[in-house]
Design an enzyme around this catalytic site. Structure first.
Site, PDB file in Angstrom:
ATOM      1  N   ASP A  77       0.851  -1.194   0.000  1.00 48.74           N
ATOM      2  CA  ASP A  77       0.000   0.000   0.000  1.00 48.74           C
ATOM      3  C   ASP A  77       0.895   1.256   0.000  1.00 48.74           C
ATOM      4  O   ASP A  77       1.847   1.343   0.783  1.00 48.74           O
ATOM      5  CB  ASP A  77      -0.866  -0.056   1.277  1.00 48.74           C
ATOM      6  CG  ASP A  77      -1.984   0.956   1.277  1.00 48.74           C
ATOM      7  OD1 ASP A  77      -2.468   1.322   0.193  1.00 48.74           O
ATOM      8  OD2 ASP A  77      -2.398   1.365   2.391  1.00 48.74           O
ATOM      9  N   ASP A  99       2.513   5.272  -5.268  1.00 46.72           N
ATOM     10  CA  ASP A  99       1.894   6.546  -4.901  1.00 46.72           C
ATOM     11  C   ASP A  99       2.749   7.703  -5.416  1.00 46.72           C
ATOM     12  O   ASP A  99       3.752   8.081  -4.807  1.00 46.72           O
ATOM     13  CB  ASP A  99       1.754   6.603  -3.369  1.00 46.72           C
ATOM     14  CG  ASP A  99       1.163   7.918  -2.885  1.00 46.72           C
ATOM     15  OD1 ASP A  99       1.041   8.868  -3.687  1.00 46.72           O
ATOM     16  OD2 ASP A  99       0.834   8.006  -1.685  1.00 46.72           O
ATOM     17  N   GLY A 225      -7.847   1.085   7.043  1.00 43.05           N
ATOM     18  CA  GLY A 225      -6.621   0.885   7.820  1.00 43.05           C
ATOM     19  C   GLY A 225      -6.778   1.313   9.264  1.00 43.05           C
ATOM     20  O   GLY A 225      -6.687   0.500  10.196  1.00 43.05           O
TER      21      GLY A 225
HETATM   22  P1  13P Z   1      -7.950   4.700   6.570  1.00 44.64           P
HETATM   23  O1  13P Z   1      -6.803   4.449   7.488  1.00 44.64           O
HETATM   24  O2  13P Z   1      -8.461   6.084   6.651  1.00 44.64           O
HETATM   25  O3  13P Z   1      -9.000   3.673   6.700  1.00 44.64           O
HETATM   26  O4  13P Z   1      -7.359   4.568   5.081  1.00 44.64           O
HETATM   27  C1  13P Z   1      -6.674   3.404   4.723  1.00 44.64           C
HETATM   28  C2  13P Z   1      -6.109   3.548   3.383  1.00 44.64           C
HETATM   29  O5  13P Z   1      -6.667   4.171   2.516  1.00 44.64           O
HETATM   30  C3  13P Z   1      -4.831   2.879   3.135  1.00 44.64           C
HETATM   31  O6  13P Z   1      -4.356   3.111   1.850  1.00 44.64           O
END
Ligand code: 13P
Length: 282
Positions: A77, A99, A225
């Site tokens: 991620d 990203d 997350g």
């Molecule tokens: P949150 O932590 O706001 O749920 O977002 C998670 C996310 O988008 C990881 O890429």
């Protein structure tokens, strides 16, 4: 990953991408998917990769893939650091997000295409980001949203060769200050133009009905997350008093179970329950 997201897009449901930081929360996430017979995306941030180590992550996720007979996708991620990205590719993650949201349009395309070629050579998929999702989380700290411009979507996706696209439509990482206001009209426009499935980051705190509306308008992957981290800590606090002396395994099982129940709620909202059988018939 590609087949799974395309199938989700065509059938208007979304695959959950959940960030994990330990074996315990990863197991809670996978158990939820297993109980609901749902495909699942396990997401490691760069911070998680540094903390646990690439090889350790790949080993235990491979073992879980063998044990649980459901599609489990291991995804990096918000990859920004080329060494970490290459390490994840070499060690056979299934998918990478690059990203480039802090770069200008041309540089974002150039770097994303470079990573896309590395991924595609190994049969892996790549997610790119167009616009800039605000909020704070780990190595991401963006004070300002730059909403995804629908007019740039076709050029970005074609030239960068991404398999999916993260959009900025009012969503943010971390906790929202008030009720988030997603720009559904923009999402709908982007979806009409984009040839690749769309990803909604910042799932924590978006009201469930708004997530479902976004899925109907074209979102095929939703990232969550912060909520997993909060659930982890809350669960420890809740159960700490109830365990006998040093019964650490009991405590960890209760944490895993609480995370499993939370993830099941999300999978229900995303509409992915029982979608594994649909994938098998592809
Ligand atoms: P949150 O932590 O706001 O749920 O977002 C998670 C996310 O988008 C990881 O890429």
């Amino acid at each position: 990953m590609n087949d799974i997201l395309v199938k989700a897009r065509n059938n208007k449901y979304a695959i959950g991408g959940f960030n994990f930081n330990f074996y315990d929360d990863a197991l809670g996430i996978i158990s939820a998917a297993y109980e609901l017979k749902s495909p699942i995306i396990l997401m490691a941030s760069e911070g998680c990769v540094k903390f646990l180590g690439v090889k350790h992550i790949v080993n235990f996720v491979n073992q879980l893939k063998d044990e649980y007979n459901i599609p489990i996708i291991l995804h990096l991620d918000h990859g920004k650091d080329i060494e970490i990205i290459k390490n994840c590719i070499d060690n056979k993650f299934d998918s990478i997000m690059y990203d480039g949201s802090l770069l200008n349009f041309e540089e974002n395309i150039k770097n994303t295409k470079f990573i896309a070629d590395l991924c595609h050579d190994k049969g892996m998929t790549i997610e790119g980001e167009l616009g800039r999702i605000s909020g704070a989380e780990e190595n991401i700290e963006n004070s300002e949203d730059v909403f995804t411009d629908p007019d740039s979507v076709a050029e970005f996706t074609e030239r960068s060769d991404v398999d999916s696209l993260a959009v900025a439509i009012g969503n943010a990482h971390g906790l929202y200050k008030g009720r988030p206001r997603l720009d559904f009209e923009r999402l709908s426009k982007i979806n009409k133009i984009s040839k690749v499935p769309l990803v909604l980051h910042g799932g924590t705190g978006i009201p469930y009905e708004d997530i479902q509306k976004a899925i109907q308008l074209g979102i095929s992957k939703v990232n969550v997350g912060t909520e997993i981290k909060i659930a982890y800590i809350k669960s420890i606090k809740k159960h700490l008093e109830t365990i006998n002396d040093n019964d650490i395994r009991h405590l960890v099982s209760m944490v895993q179970n609480d995370i499993k129940e939370l993830v099941k709620q999300y999978l229900d909202i995303f509409g992915t329950a029982n979608k594994y059988s649909q994938l098998q018939s592809m």
